[in-house]
Design an enzyme around this catalytic site. Structure first.
Site, PDB file in Angstrom:
ATOM      1  CB  CYS B   7      -0.888   0.057   1.246  1.00 28.56           C
ATOM      2  SG  CYS B   7      -2.018  -1.301   1.372  1.00 28.56           S
ATOM      3  N   GLY B  33       0.924   0.160  -5.164  1.00 27.19           N
ATOM      4  CA  GLY B  33      -0.369  -0.527  -5.150  1.00 27.19           C
ATOM      5  C   GLY B  33      -1.115  -0.259  -6.421  1.00 27.19           C
ATOM      6  CG  ASN B 109       2.107   1.137   3.888  1.00 25.08           C
ATOM      7  OD1 ASN B 109       3.112   1.814   3.778  1.00 25.08           O
ATOM      8  ND2 ASN B 109       2.070  -0.109   3.492  1.00 25.08           N
ATOM      9  N   GLY B 110       0.670  -1.468   5.932  1.00 23.47           N
ATOM     10  CA  GLY B 110       1.328  -2.370   6.866  1.00 23.47           C
ATOM     11  C   GLY B 110       0.514  -3.618   7.092  1.00 23.47           C
ATOM     12  CE1 TYR B 256      11.882  -4.627  -7.505  1.00 26.07           C
ATOM     13  CE2 TYR B 256      10.091  -4.467  -5.929  1.00 26.07           C
ATOM     14  CZ  TYR B 256      10.540  -4.723  -7.209  1.00 26.07           C
ATOM     15  OH  TYR B 256       9.647  -5.079  -8.184  1.00 26.07           O
ATOM     16  CB  SER B 297      14.415  -1.703 -10.190  1.00 23.78           C
ATOM     17  OG  SER B 297      14.793  -2.869 -10.888  1.00 23.78           O
ATOM     18  CG  ASP B 360      16.176  -4.500  -7.844  1.00 23.53           C
ATOM     19  OD1 ASP B 360      15.558  -5.456  -7.341  1.00 23.53           O
ATOM     20  OD2 ASP B 360      15.915  -4.030  -8.968  1.00 23.53           O
ATOM     21  CB  CYS B 396       7.781  -9.802   4.890  1.00 23.83           C
ATOM     22  SG  CYS B 396       7.486  -8.170   5.602  1.00 23.83           S
ATOM     23  CB  CYS B 448      13.002  -4.854   9.745  1.00 28.23           C
ATOM     24  SG  CYS B 448      12.388  -6.537   9.491  1.00 28.23           S
ATOM     25  CB  CYS B 451      13.065 -10.492   3.756  1.00 29.79           C
ATOM     26  SG  CYS B 451      13.823  -8.917   3.332  1.00 29.79           S
TER      27      CYS B 451
END
Lengths: 474, 474, 474, 474
Positions: B7, B33, B109-110, B256, B297, B360, B396, B448, B451
């Protein structure tokens, strides 16, 4: 608004995947026409037409699965730009008709600039036209030449080319096979490639070959008609309908229209553009902190320019690839600050730096001005501009849609006046001689530079003035 | 398929152009999104909602002109990715509801990873849920906290945050004003900027500021709620609902997701990526003829890599910016040669050359493999690859949609095994330490990297295994 | 505009064709609601919802074939009329929700006139409403009663009916089965029939039985809940939630709404109307050349009237069954002569003749006036009118959408004043006593005649004035 | 399926409301063509075309407001039925073309049965056809006759009529005005009326006059062309292009197609049908409890039949006026009982009674059989049938779409065999002589009864066999 190419062509012969491959070939040439797309396939028994408006993905959204997987061995396709009157749908190509009882499909890239005269004569003899398209004139000429050609479509077509003036690459599909031809002056590009499993691909740009795995063979020659017999295409039969002579190939295909990754007129577009950038660096060097490409059209020219001068190339613009109308009305935009939707500034690459923007071309100047102002607003110390072609001062009779002459920023202005108008620290254009020195496959006199020079290879009767755009069909 | 951000958020306060500016802010964050978009505006008398499916241009195609030009002084908007069940439309945000008689809109968002537990408890108490969204849990908690909060929406919201676990940036619109807040660990980015004529913009990425002319002020702090009173926003009132502590900001935003041109977590994405490329060059240099970026990218990483080693950067891929399904069926593609639709090879830049492709990241590896094969088919002498992050081996819980762990090419494979699988002459990844050394605004322990490392800052109860994706709301 | 029934219901239990039969049952009751339609099916594992706007044919145009042929053994459906705010789609029924973790679908015909009070109370306790519908109140009450009912849906429903005031026929679908119930005063009709191969049909009007071959069994009693267990329906379990008493069945169903071919409240609509015509002939005979029915609603009343008096019945109007907006703007219609689009005159049946038009009812009077003028323009010698019910002078709290009281032609006018206004040679209405004498299955005190008499069986608190229409849900 | 009329026409001249009035005129003739509609308007400067598929309301849903309110003084319109190949859109009328530089629109009701021969000849001479329509032949003939007619469109049209064989009512719109003409044998009806404020209306059926307030003047004569000069129409100029002679007017217009309320061939349809019912009563009386009309087509015939015999007329069928596909699949209908969607039984009017159903005609017999079975299932004591025309045993070359001869129930069967097949207690048809005795405006030898008698006024060359339907254009 940028100048607009009218059309792109793709034909596939000799594979049961001709329909999907032609569709992919059009998709890869989407930049040549975004308002409509169509294709016609030869299923062995029928010539089946499918057309639609919008981008290829939209126009072919409801392309029947039965046609896609019909195993049709031949197909021709067309993407188009531009409308005549309000009816995009009506003018979508390929056009289909029966000429002398024989079904024919035709797709056209270029402009037949004496079409309205020919049309008037045909109407006087009782012909009924269904479209505004100059392409339909060819069909009516063919229909009238059928009896005199012993009802042989290829001969009727050859007989119909003689009165045509202007630019035309044509793909036709008939019961007998696929025909590709290019006008005697060769204004627009058309190449042929060999499919990996046998069969042939014909396309305006060779980027279409890469999506279908075809290997480039050669250009269709100006004044040459190639016939590929149904179903396999065989060895294409070449017929010259006009002797070889001086050509008028469109140099602006190399400067702006064609995609890097394509060969046009036998030259690599990415290499030509890189050479133009390098030549421009020698003609008009610049002392700056960074050379700034305008994505994506100026990328290769900027690379040539920066390497030649040993300057770093920095990305100061980032592109939003999504498209759609702006939500900000003129009224509200005056209250808000300026909006750059398509290209957005990367502020940290701009602030306090001397920059040289490399553009492929400047037409109206409005887009360049927006970008220049955005760089200044983001704190650029200096903004210079180098343009990879001469100033645009004339229109085109041969298939490109330029704005009215009075809207061209270079019309009636010196380079210094343009520099001042665009609020630049310096401005330089590539010379015509320099530009032509960067193409290698044909001698430089075989290119049309009319939009820079005003020297036209062919001019409509009774219309000697520099043309407006929007004539003709593609 | 690439990993997908769920999002993007944009809120505008204090200008009669809040609706068009919020729409533009979403459009500039379209990459976050693409499946639905929505916005809610505060017209002074009403909170008006408009949502739609598809890209912003589609979702807002029939956004009423009356709303666009309503002069609404506040608006919040949302672009989303991902569906839960079949109903994209149902889960489109902002969600709207009345809590204790007060209309509220919320955009998120999350991923709130304990949402299903909270939901079950609320249902037992008689709550009726209308969506599958974890965001709706927040609304029900607020509705239940209204009475205990003296029917003050802001207090009811603060009381509702306590039980939430996971990642959440929230924008809310109430009769009183606009609220922006960020979870205590700060997983997802959220920044605030000042509009040129007064008022405020809040967005996931600062690229949204550039389209509305806003000036970057700062990040919304993790554990901070900002309240901007209707209509002008005033001086945003900051409330800390959680003490400052160690953070868990998503490093993959820099690698990314985020657009170059944005600041996220206080750092310039383009600069971070350029530094990652340079660091990678020092960690894993390569002797080649040219460094090849993967548009778009990998562009900045490749620039950093090539400059650090003094190697030329050459464009071997050209991108077709038009989108749409392929017309080539699996059946026919086996008969034809390989199709590269989105990125196409520029053959003359590849043939006979030693190339180092800078990516990337590599997730499944399938896309990389297609490109590598295309380079080899075009005659590359050598193909090396450098990747600007460590190998992806874990899922994730915090808002990114990775494929199943077993589909990650690095899962259970050494780098050498991956190299072999991808048919590369050499392969190297950026180290975790190297990657974290390239961000500057926060200490490296505030990111964090789950991943890559499998070390999660927060884990759902009873679900200690590395997660599949697709949970949560965005 | 004619008064409008809000809704129609159809439920099918105990056949794998429940979905198509429910759809057909709604189609046959299309006159009860033309703005939206929906159905929910019990597939054995899931309760699947499909709703749409427009006529049944439109709303179900994309009803998935997989659902149609799912073999679902139970389905409930709803057609609706009327919008609340702009969102027809939002209020489309059946409504679906989870109450206490149990999926429930609900469809409603009637108006719960204390819904807004109940809603406000629920919101204060933290409930979030998604629609404007009074039906949603029932779902929230059920959700809150689940815990106290041991999570038994049927008991939670029974506990939720107590606070409801007004008119409600409800169909619910749960995991356990299909529920049909009718409010204690029985305002709206609901009947049950037996399917030929076993299983049950429930519908507002029995015309729905004929399309699915069901045999009429009886009315669902006022104050009765019937439960049919999944999948076969078994012997429906009857629960009385309110003792039998005086009823308030809507006499206007017989006068106007219901289709001839239906039984409602146990009487044949066509026979009731024929009797009303005959009674009217006795109360107010007329000497004319012909009795003129107004197709199609006045057909049976005119037949009764003409036979009683031994007068010929002649068709002076011909109906255009196609529907669509007029193309004649108010501006142009003033220039042109009058347009009768729906009913057109047969001039040769009118010229020079004395005619008596039999109408079912007159509400605003505008439509009648148009017809009367058309007859006069076509040369009628005399135009009389007989109306098969008393004058309409009051609104309805129980599910019918009348125009504002001040728009009723009979409001504040004597019959003589109406006659003059409508330019009639004579005018007479059927007496209330006469009207009620024509229904036979229930005693006449069991009918609500509030729209004629202003005597309401139940009135909203604090709202003793004659109501406007448009409240409630169906 | 019922036999289908192909087309209806409406032209309006001499009022600024010509566009809305033509649209209303088509709407009132919707029964003559439901698959497409179109109109062309003369705005003073341009001939503007608008066509669409579906019902008039759909086809004109997006008719531009600018056209509607353009003040265009002349318009012609067309509703059509039937498709040739898959392309409804392509064959939608009016057709538009330039003939000899003059824009022309043409709308056609009928079938030119030698169109394919004419078409082939034109193609041999170089004509290109765009549609499958027999109407386009007229345009090409006109285009070829323009030079020889001194570029006068009216003369070119007259010269083009000579080779045509079959049925054609034509409306044309040119820069000069509106043309209406009818073939020499007068197969299809066409009448002219006077608008109240001046100007003219032309229509297939006079019901179109009532919606625009026009007063009936007379039929357009067979072999007559009427020209109304732009803009006001003036006194229509009559030209006879063929001498008066024996006619072949379609009697089936009176039996079935035309709407009651219309005059066709100078007779009132409702009166003709009532007379047919009375004549049938004399030819074949019946002792029953009630005469049952089949709504709506059999209403007038049943009235005539019942009055002549002094029998009551009872409604046993109730019609659902909403349309849409059935939801019951063949598979499920075998499990369920029979479905009557369009006409539903009123059981209480059927049970235990002797009934005589009056039908306008029986073609395949399948629909009749369904109704007869429904009556028997509802408990009818006896079911008799009387049909208001002779048995259908032949096809039509002149504009009506009958099923294949072998599908006609009367083909190869005696009346007794049909009675048995339809499970009737008795069956009788009206005699041809009796049928023709009911029309009064023309002598009976001026009617075509080929579908009953097999005697055709005109037969395609080389095609003497009784025709299949579906030829020609409308």
């Amino acid at each position: 608004m940028a100048p607009r190419e009218h059309c792109g062509l793709c034909g596939i012969a000799g594979t049961p995947d001709s329909v999907p491959l032609a569709a992919e070939g059009l998709f890869s040439q989407q930049h040549r026409g975004q308002e409509a797309a169509g294709l016609m396939a030869h299923t062995g028994t029928d010539l089946v037409l499918h057309t639609g408006t919008g981008l290829v993905a939209e126009a072919f959204a409801n392309l029947p699965h039965s046609l896609m997987s019909s195993g049709a061995m031949m197909a021709i396709g067309h993407v188009r730009y531009g409308t005549f009157g309000s009816s995009v749908a009506l003018n979508t190509q390929p056009l289909a008709a029966e000429v002398g009882g024989c079904p024919v499909g035709i797709a056209h890239n270029g402009t037949i600039h004496n079409a309205s005269v020919l049309r008037r004569n045909l109407q006087r003899e009782g012909a009924i036209f269904q479209t505004d398209s100059d392409t339909e004139v060819v069909l009516h000429l063919m229909a009238r030449n059928m009896a005199g050609s012993g009802f042989d479509v290829n001969n009727a077509l050859l007989a119909s080319l003689e009165p045509l003036r202007g630019a035309y690459c044509l793909l036709l599909l008939t019961r007998e096979g696929l025909i590709a031809l290019r006008d005697p002056l060769g204004f627009r590009p058309l190449s042929i490639g060999r499919l990996p499993g046998g069969g042939w691909a014909v396309a305006s740009e060779t980027i279409a070959f890469s999506v279908c795995g075809a290997e480039y063979v050669r250009e269709v020659e100006p004044g040459e008609m190639l016939f590929m017999a149904f179903p396999g295409g065989g060895d294409p039969v070449s017929t010259r309908f006009s002797p070889a002579g001086k050509l008028a190939q469109c140099i602006f295909e190399h400067v702006y229209f064609a995609r890097p990754g394509s060969l046009v007129f036998g030259d690599s577009v990415s290499q030509t553009r890189t050479r133009m950038g390098a030549r421009l660096a020698r003609e008009a060097p610049c002392e700056v902190d960074a050379v700034v490409p305008v994505p994506d059209s100026g990328t290769f020219a900027a690379m040539g320019y920066s390497r030649e001068l040993g300057l770093p190339q920095d990305f100061c613009f980032t592109r939003n690839h999504y498209i759609g109308r702006t939500f900000i009305s003129p009224a509200s935009s005056s209250r808000s600050s300026m909006v750059m939707r398509k290209l957005q500034i990367i502020p940290e690459a701009v602030r306090g730096r001397k920059l040289c923007v490399v553009e492929d071309s400047i037409v109206r100047g409005t887009t360049s001005l927006t970008r220049i102002r955005a760089l200044r607003a983001a704190g650029a110390a200096e903004v210079h501009m180098r343009v990879c072609c001469p100033p645009h001062r004339f229109g085109c009779y041969f298939g490109i849609d330029f704005p009215e002459q009075s809207s061209l920023v270079a019309y009636g202005r010196s380079v210094e006046e343009i520099r001042e108008l665009l609020d630049l620290d310096s401005l330089a254009y590539l010379s015509e001689e320099g530009m032509l020195s960067c193409v290698t496959a044909h001698p430089s006199q075989d290119y049309c530079t009319a939009c820079f020079s005003g020297v036209y290879a062919s001019v409509p009767d009774g219309n000697p003035i520099p043309p407006r755009c929007g004539r003709g069909d593609a």
